[in-house]
Write an enzyme that holds these catalytic residues in place. Structure first.
Site, mmCIF file in Angstrom:
data_model
loop_
_atom_site.group_PDB
_atom_site.id
_atom_site.type_symbol
_atom_site.label_atom_id
_atom_site.label_comp_id
_atom_site.label_asym_id
_atom_site.label_seq_id
_atom_site.Cartn_x
_atom_site.Cartn_y
_atom_site.Cartn_z
ATOM 1 N N ASN A 147 -10.311 5.198 1.465
ATOM 2 C CA ASN A 147 -9.471 4.960 0.292
ATOM 3 C C ASN A 147 -9.720 6.017 -0.774
ATOM 4 O OD1 ASN A 147 -7.591 2.716 0.319
ATOM 5 N ND2 ASN A 147 -9.348 1.353 0.622
ATOM 6 N N ASP A 168 -10.292 1.116 -4.346
ATOM 7 C CA ASP A 168 -9.162 1.203 -3.425
ATOM 8 C C ASP A 168 -8.399 2.502 -3.681
ATOM 9 O OD1 ASP A 168 -6.984 0.491 -1.644
ATOM 10 O OD2 ASP A 168 -7.553 -1.594 -1.917
ATOM 11 N N GLU A 190 0.837 -1.211 0.000
ATOM 12 C CA GLU A 190 0.000 0.000 0.000
ATOM 13 C C GLU A 190 0.867 1.254 0.000
ATOM 14 O OE1 GLU A 190 -2.674 1.400 -0.368
ATOM 15 O OE2 GLU A 190 -4.384 0.099 0.043
#
Length: 294
Positions: free
Chosen positions: A150, A201, A21
């Site tokens: 997100n 996301d 991430e």
């Protein structure tokens, strides 16, 4: 539905992160950075030389921003920290919230130098998180009752912010003050993806205002116009792509992290590239991330 463009890129890192991430790129050093959140790792990749390093962390880091050539800002489950780029020494900078069961997740720097950062429960507990605005050491809560924050990114002119709660799967937009990154209105729906495959996301916004969004669970990066129209879909060779970042000398390439979180042995065997980091293999009109302003 927009046709899926086959993957034509390459793997930048074979290191398989459980939860890759928070990628970003430092044009001053030509270096890409990203996290394995649950593995407590900060990954470093010099694009031109291919030199790689993995730095262990004492916390669950998720977002990195350049401050200046010698300092970086890192968001984590323990708050915001300043990292010395030469010694890797970490110093506490600010507390986000007094919720020890939470951690940071997605975030991005606005053109004015302020940070938007989301928090969530460590097990994605319903409505445990929030989205905060950070200007220097001043922390302001913007939105509460978020489950999985997100897609935080900003239009090139700094007048629009985008975000989502992946649990709801609706991409939102909100007008903001370009000088401060604070909202000037209420969020409105940009695109309802609640019945579409995969989860909205991480996202970045390019120089033309297009929103590039990693689609967790759908093996794709999807592209939206500022009016919410979906205009492109690019395949990623992993089921759970997590976040994109513009990289390269002109921000003309797209890096994408991924994850194997939640997969059993059979699922991982069927998804051998899960958790790796990729370059999408197309030319984009990206933007370099602004520095965080202390």
């Amino acid at each position: 539905m927009t046709d899926l463009v086959p993957f034509s890129g390459r793997t930048l890192s074979e290191a398989a992160s459980e939860l890759g991430e928070g990628p970003t790129f430092d044009p001053g050093t030509g270096t890409a950075w990203w996290f394995n959140i649950t593995g407590r790792e900060l990954h470093e990749l010099h694009l031109e030389s291919g030199r790689k390093a993995i730095h262990p962390l004492p916390f669950l880091g998720s977002v990195l921003a350049v401050i200046d050539p010698l300092r970086q800002l890192i968001a984590s489950d323990q708050g915001l920290f300043v990292r010395d780029t030469e010694s890797s020494k970490l110093g506490h900078f600010a507390t986000l919230e007094e919720k020890p069961g939470n951690r940071s997740n997605d975030g991005r720097i606005h053109p004015c130098g302020a940070l938007w950062i989301g928090t969530m429960g460590r097990s994605a507990e319903k409505h445990a998180g929030a989205i905060y605005h950070v200007a220097g050491s001043r922390v302001t809560k913007l939105y509460s009752n978020i489950t999985i924050p997100n897609a935080i990114c900003f239009s090139p002119d700094g007048a629009t912010a985008y975000f989502t709660d992946t649990d709801v799967n609706q991409l939102m937009r909100v007008d903001i003050d370009p000088a401060t990154a604070l909202p000037t209105g209420d969020p409105v729906l940009l695109s309802d993806e609640s019945t579409s495959p995969g989860g909205v996301d991480g996202a970045v916004c390019d120089a033309d205002g297009l929103i590039w969004n990693a689609r967790w669970g759908a093996s794709a990066v999807e592209v939206y116009k500022p009016d919410g129209q979906k205009v492109a879909r690019y395949a990623v060779p992993a089921t759970q792509p997590s976040c994109p970042a513009f990289v390269g000398a002109k921000a003309e390439r797209l890096l994408v992290t991924s994850a194997w979180q939640g997969m059993d042995d059979a699922a991982r065997a069927a998804d051998p590239h899960a958790g790796k980091t990729f370059e999408l293999g197309i030319e984009v009109k990206g933007r370099f991330e602004p520095a965080f302003r202390l």
